[in-house]
Write an enzyme that holds these catalytic residues in place. Structure first.
Site, PDB file in Angstrom:
ATOM      1  N   SER A 173       1.194  -1.206   0.107  1.00  0.00           N
ATOM      2  CA  SER A 173      -0.224   0.611  -0.239  1.00  0.00           C
ATOM      3  C   SER A 173       0.988   0.787  -0.174  1.00  0.00           C
ATOM      4  O   SER A 173       1.854   1.022   0.610  1.00  0.00           O
ATOM      5  CB  SER A 173      -1.288  -0.272   1.049  1.00  0.00           C
ATOM      6  OG  SER A 173      -1.719   1.006   1.465  1.00  0.00           O
ATOM      7  N   TYR A 207      -2.106   0.069  10.868  1.00  0.00           N
ATOM      8  CA  TYR A 207      -2.537  -0.456   9.455  1.00  0.00           C
ATOM      9  C   TYR A 207      -0.492   0.228   8.318  1.00  0.00           C
ATOM     10  O   TYR A 207       0.066  -0.544   8.008  1.00  0.00           O
ATOM     11  CB  TYR A 207      -3.523  -0.089   8.322  1.00  0.00           C
ATOM     12  CG  TYR A 207      -3.363  -0.506   7.258  1.00  0.00           C
ATOM     13  CD1 TYR A 207      -4.000  -0.959   6.641  1.00  0.00           C
ATOM     14  CD2 TYR A 207      -3.193   1.391   5.826  1.00  0.00           C
ATOM     15  CE1 TYR A 207      -3.457  -1.892   5.725  1.00  0.00           C
ATOM     16  CE2 TYR A 207      -2.648   0.440   5.182  1.00  0.00           C
ATOM     17  CZ  TYR A 207      -3.443  -1.037   4.437  1.00  0.00           C
ATOM     18  OH  TYR A 207      -3.830  -1.246   3.454  1.00  0.00           O
TER      19      TYR A 207
END
Length: 326
Positions: A173, A207
């Site tokens: 990501s 995250y």
């Protein structure tokens, strides 16, 4: 003398590789032939995992689909066969469980063969503030987004090293390259992992930490392969912005022309294309490269101002997301 020769060599090679990179901007790279390869995709039961499987189904590969959701992976298999895939194998696997990863990996090797393209795609995301996230959910985030990569690499990399042939893909990501505000609301249930990709502000959350680790791990393994003379094993690290899979409903992008929310089909095609071209990094959209470069050269206070300008502190303000099994 050695210093002079080594400096001259580095200078020459640096100029050569810069020119090579410039030429490649205008000349499309050759796509490798993957016919007959065994491609394993984790988190293949929905989202980007499913779409990548459909892209690979047109290329004559053997697909191995892993997901915690059996119905989802079976639906992916049905769609892949409709697209032309002749060999598709589905396995239920909880990627957060090391023992289960090793067990299912051994089953794949016995029943299908040695995996030659490994795509670590399964992921989970949180959306609560960090201090509001239960420890168990933080641990689950790291187990799925990071530690699962360790276990799948240990399971399938030895065969790749023995033949000096393979491809390791980490669907990470943009949040693995720059911190994100608000990525702590848990989007995981016992049905399916969620394919997600985001970027946000300059605050680090669970995250972001898991994706930073995934990127660093993939980079270090890639370098280890080169240092070990295993140059036939390629690495591709994918760092996209928001992908419109429905898992980030409500997420906000202040400048959609500069930082558009990505279409899932477009993202899947770009990822598969990057694998076929053996690109080491894929950042989507390209405009993110400018933001990453600025992060590393501008003063911290200026970075905060730019973060406000790009809306980085508010990406998750209206996040609602939802859990589904595609």
């Amino acid at each position: 003398m050695n210093f002079f020769l080594e400096t001259l060599q580095v200078t020459f090679l640096s100029i050569y590789y810069l020119l090579e990179a410039f030429v490649k901007l205008f000349i499309p790279a050759r796509r490798k032939n993957v016919t007959g390869e065994i491609v394993l995709i984790t988190g293949a039961g929905s989202g980007i995992g499913r779409l990548m499987a459909l892209e690979f189904s047109k290329l004559g590969v053997t697909l191995v689909l892993w997901d915690i959701n059996q119905e989802g992976s079976q639906e992916t298999a049905r769609l892949a066969k409709k697209e032309g895939a002749s060999r598709v194998h589905c396995y239920v696997c909880d990627c957060s469980n090391k023992t289960e990863v090793y067990r299912v990996a051994d089953q794949v090797k016995r029943e299908v063969g040695d995996v030659s393209i490994l795509i670590n795609n399964a992921g989970i995301v949180t959306g609560k503030k960090f201090m509001e996230s239960p420890d168990s959910l933080i641990e689950k985030t790291v187990e799925v987004n990071t530690m699962a990569h360790f276990w799948t690499y240990k399971a399938f990399l030895p065969a790749m090293m023995a033949s000096n042939h393979g491809h390791l893909v980490s669907v990470a990501s943009s949040a693995g390259l720059i911190g994100v505000n608000g990525l702590s609301r848990f989007l995981y249930n016992n049905c399916s992992y969620i394919n997600i990709s985001c970027i946000g502000s300059f605050y680090l959350k669970d995250y972001c930490a898991s994706k930073f680790a995934a990127v660093g791990f993939a980079e270090s393994v890639g370098l280890e392969m080169l240092a070990s003379g295993k140059d036939g094993i390629k690495t591709t690290i994918v760092c996209p912005y928001f992908i419109n899979t429905g898992m980030f409903d409500g997420c906000y992008t202040k400048w959609p022309r500069l930082l558009p929310i990505l279409d899932p089909n477009y993202a899947a095609r770009k990822i598969v294309d990057a694998i076929l071209k053996e690109e080491v990094y894929l950042v989507m959209p390209r405009s993110l490269n400018l933001i990453f470069a600025l992060k590393n050269i501008v003063p911290v206070k200026m970075g905060l101002i730019l973060g406000i300008y790009f809306g980085a502190f508010n990406f998750m303000d209206h996040f609602r997301g939802h859990i589904k099994s595609d």
